[in-house]
Scaffold this motif. Sequence first.
Motif, PDB file in Angstrom:
ATOM      1  N   UNK A 164      15.271  10.493 -10.602  1.00 40.83           N
ATOM      2  CA  UNK A 164      13.880   9.416 -10.588  1.00 40.83           C
ATOM      3  C   UNK A 164      14.142   8.236 -10.650  1.00 40.83           C
ATOM      4  N   UNK A 165      14.039   7.520  -9.952  1.00 38.36           N
ATOM      5  CA  UNK A 165      14.733   5.569  -9.551  1.00 38.36           C
ATOM      6  C   UNK A 165      13.482   5.216  -9.791  1.00 38.36           C
ATOM      7  N   UNK A 166      12.461   4.267  -9.984  1.00 38.70           N
ATOM      8  CA  UNK A 166      11.753   3.391 -10.360  1.00 38.70           C
ATOM      9  C   UNK A 166      11.748   2.220 -10.211  1.00 38.70           C
ATOM     10  N   UNK A 167      11.143   1.605  -8.582  1.00 40.33           N
ATOM     11  CA  UNK A 167      11.196   0.202  -8.120  1.00 40.33           C
ATOM     12  C   UNK A 167      10.335  -1.274  -9.051  1.00 40.33           C
ATOM     13  N   UNK A 168      10.677  -1.871  -9.831  1.00 37.26           N
ATOM     14  CA  UNK A 168       9.231  -2.962 -10.124  1.00 37.26           C
ATOM     15  C   UNK A 168      10.089  -4.266  -9.114  1.00 37.26           C
ATOM     16  N   UNK A 169       8.947  -5.103  -8.335  1.00 43.88           N
ATOM     17  CA  UNK A 169       9.551  -6.549  -8.700  1.00 43.88           C
ATOM     18  C   UNK A 169       8.130  -6.959  -7.589  1.00 43.88           C
ATOM     19  N   UNK A 170       8.588  -8.499  -7.548  1.00 39.08           N
ATOM     20  CA  UNK A 170       7.967  -8.940  -6.523  1.00 39.08           C
ATOM     21  C   UNK A 170       7.555  -8.697  -4.848  1.00 39.08           C
ATOM     22  N   UNK A 171       6.703  -9.333  -4.635  1.00 40.50           N
ATOM     23  CA  UNK A 171       6.247  -9.071  -3.121  1.00 40.50           C
ATOM     24  C   UNK A 171       7.517 -10.368  -1.944  1.00 40.50           C
ATOM     25  N   UNK A 172       7.851  -9.755  -1.020  1.00 40.00           N
ATOM     26  CA  UNK A 172       8.773  -9.910  -0.438  1.00 40.00           C
ATOM     27  C   UNK A 172      10.662  -9.986  -1.781  1.00 40.00           C
ATOM     28  N   UNK A 173      10.853  -9.074  -2.554  1.00 40.89           N
ATOM     29  CA  UNK A 173      11.884  -9.183  -2.990  1.00 40.89           C
ATOM     30  C   UNK A 173      12.806  -8.273  -2.095  1.00 40.89           C
ATOM     31  N   UNK A 174      12.518  -7.484  -1.582  1.00 36.85           N
ATOM     32  CA  UNK A 174      13.687  -6.246  -0.728  1.00 36.85           C
ATOM     33  C   UNK A 174      13.542  -4.952  -1.184  1.00 36.85           C
ATOM     34  N   UNK A 175      12.372  -4.352  -2.157  1.00 38.08           N
ATOM     35  CA  UNK A 175      12.362  -2.843  -2.338  1.00 38.08           C
ATOM     36  C   UNK A 175      12.319  -2.134  -1.127  1.00 38.08           C
ATOM     37  N   UNK A 176      11.551  -2.679  -0.229  1.00 37.61           N
ATOM     38  CA  UNK A 176      11.382  -1.282   1.117  1.00 37.61           C
ATOM     39  C   UNK A 176      13.243  -1.280   1.891  1.00 37.61           C
ATOM     40  N   UNK A 177      13.738  -2.519   1.819  1.00 36.18           N
ATOM     41  CA  UNK A 177      14.736  -2.615   2.314  1.00 36.18           C
ATOM     42  C   UNK A 177      16.180  -1.743   1.286  1.00 36.18           C
ATOM     43  N   UNK A 178      15.678  -2.010   0.214  1.00 40.00           N
ATOM     44  CA  UNK A 178      16.081  -1.160  -0.382  1.00 40.00           C
ATOM     45  C   UNK A 178      16.166   0.647  -0.343  1.00 40.00           C
ATOM     46  N   UNK A 220      14.823   9.874 -15.744  1.00 39.99           N
ATOM     47  CA  UNK A 220      14.014   9.148 -15.119  1.00 39.99           C
ATOM     48  C   UNK A 220      14.378   7.332 -15.332  1.00 39.99           C
ATOM     49  N   UNK A 221      14.764   6.566 -14.676  1.00 39.88           N
ATOM     50  CA  UNK A 221      15.558   5.220 -14.490  1.00 39.88           C
ATOM     51  C   UNK A 221      14.766   3.961 -13.855  1.00 39.88           C
ATOM     52  N   UNK A 222      14.064   3.285 -14.322  1.00 43.93           N
ATOM     53  CA  UNK A 222      14.129   2.294 -14.303  1.00 43.93           C
ATOM     54  C   UNK A 222      14.673   1.309 -13.322  1.00 43.93           C
ATOM     55  N   UNK A 223      15.068   0.547 -12.043  1.00 40.85           N
ATOM     56  CA  UNK A 223      15.860   0.144 -11.735  1.00 40.85           C
ATOM     57  C   UNK A 223      15.689  -1.416 -12.399  1.00 40.85           C
ATOM     58  N   UNK A 224      17.011  -2.018 -13.052  1.00 40.73           N
ATOM     59  CA  UNK A 224      16.163  -3.675 -13.751  1.00 40.73           C
ATOM     60  C   UNK A 224      15.164  -3.844 -14.462  1.00 40.73           C
ATOM     61  N   UNK A 225      15.287  -3.189 -15.241  1.00 45.58           N
ATOM     62  CA  UNK A 225      13.972  -3.111 -15.699  1.00 45.58           C
ATOM     63  C   UNK A 225      12.719  -3.249 -15.476  1.00 45.58           C
ATOM     64  N   UNK A 226      11.635  -4.131 -16.004  1.00 54.17           N
ATOM     65  CA  UNK A 226      10.317  -3.496 -15.718  1.00 54.17           C
ATOM     66  C   UNK A 226      10.266  -5.631 -14.843  1.00 54.17           C
ATOM     67  N   UNK A 227       9.585  -5.290 -14.021  1.00 52.08           N
ATOM     68  CA  UNK A 227       8.850  -6.844 -13.490  1.00 52.08           C
ATOM     69  C   UNK A 227       7.229  -6.846 -14.131  1.00 52.08           C
ATOM     70  N   UNK A 228       6.960  -7.907 -14.016  1.00 54.06           N
ATOM     71  CA  UNK A 228       5.680  -8.834 -15.442  1.00 54.06           C
ATOM     72  C   UNK A 228       4.299  -9.341 -14.100  1.00 54.06           C
ATOM     73  N   UNK A 229       5.524 -10.077 -12.669  1.00 54.64           N
ATOM     74  CA  UNK A 229       4.648 -10.102 -12.115  1.00 54.64           C
ATOM     75  C   UNK A 229       4.580 -10.042 -10.633  1.00 54.64           C
ATOM     76  N   UNK A 230       4.065 -10.430  -9.978  1.00 55.95           N
ATOM     77  CA  UNK A 230       4.066  -9.642  -8.038  1.00 55.95           C
ATOM     78  C   UNK A 230       4.577 -11.552  -7.054  1.00 55.95           C
ATOM     79  N   UNK A 231       4.399 -12.616  -8.148  1.00 60.92           N
ATOM     80  CA  UNK A 231       4.471 -14.003  -6.570  1.00 60.92           C
ATOM     81  C   UNK A 231       3.458 -13.759  -5.805  1.00 60.92           C
ATOM     82  N   UNK A 232       2.145 -13.010  -5.576  1.00 65.59           N
ATOM     83  CA  UNK A 232       1.646 -13.423  -5.060  1.00 65.59           C
ATOM     84  C   UNK A 232       0.800 -14.563  -3.978  1.00 65.59           C
TER      85      UNK A 232
END
Length: 315
Positions: A82-96, A220-232
């Motif tokens: 189970x992998x959870x991905x966080x990241x800023x908007x437009x960072x490519x999460x959906x594409x991945x 559970x795996x958190x890919x590349x740590x946890x994002x702290x902001x969204x750059x909205x």
Amino acid sequence: MTQLQNAVLERSASLYKVLDLTAELDCLMALSSASQEYGYTSPKLSSHRKISITQGRHPLLELCSPVFVANSFQSSESHSRVKVITGPNSSGKSIYLKQVGLIVFMALIGSDVPAKEADIGLLDGIFTRMQSRESVSVGLSTFMIDLNQMAHAINSSTGNSLVLIDEFGKGTNTVDGLSLLAASISHWLRKPLGEVPHVLLATNFHSLLQLGLLPSSGLLSLLEGICQSSYAANIAKLAGLPASLVQRGVEVSELYRTGRVIKRIDKASSDEQADRCRTVVEAFLSLDLEDRDLDLQHFMKEDLLPSAGDLLNRS
């Protein structure tokens, strides 16, 4: 013409078979051509329950993007399923998420895949909560469509399934959406090891991890740590929103994060109201009522009443 139609209809079964074979041949030739032209590799299909993709690419986006960064994906039998991905908007999460699903699908239909290496284990289905296609004929809200997709993934997936979830829970208020998302992930993490599917989930609910809403598990795996902001705000500027609007959004967001009271811009604060009242009172008290030249009616009409009316309208 009637005789010709009857002759064709008499042989319709053979013609349909020829059309099916021709379509299949055309598809295989297209896959082969794409494999040679775009550097695809032959995947390995195995009997284990792992998925291993090295330097995977999105087969469509890499053709129209001047710069595309390849990403790998690893899901073992007993860890990081189970992998959870966080990241800023437009960072490519959906594409991945989509590229993982497409690579797995292409491998299962016998095609080469856009990756350096790919080892695909046993899979019985791919379940997604990716897009909400609304329609008046369906008679369901956007969030209800999301819930139906999520319910299907939870109720029908097995330990040999791939589940892709993108931004589930954003169609309702933050607390309810976050709670449903946390409950769904916890449901999979608490299942027996052999019944946990490969889950790849992208979310902007960073508090899901910051507040510790998920149970501790080796699955559970958190890919590349946890994002702290969204750059909205940056994305809003790129979308063309007025600069003043974006700045106000940044200010409100900062006040919210720091826990301070957010002042309404269309309503005066209590301090501002007190200052206006003080000004009106001082102006009235400064009048010399013994002065014969004082036009009290003019003062009341032109100075006092407009100020008092403005004060009441802002209160």
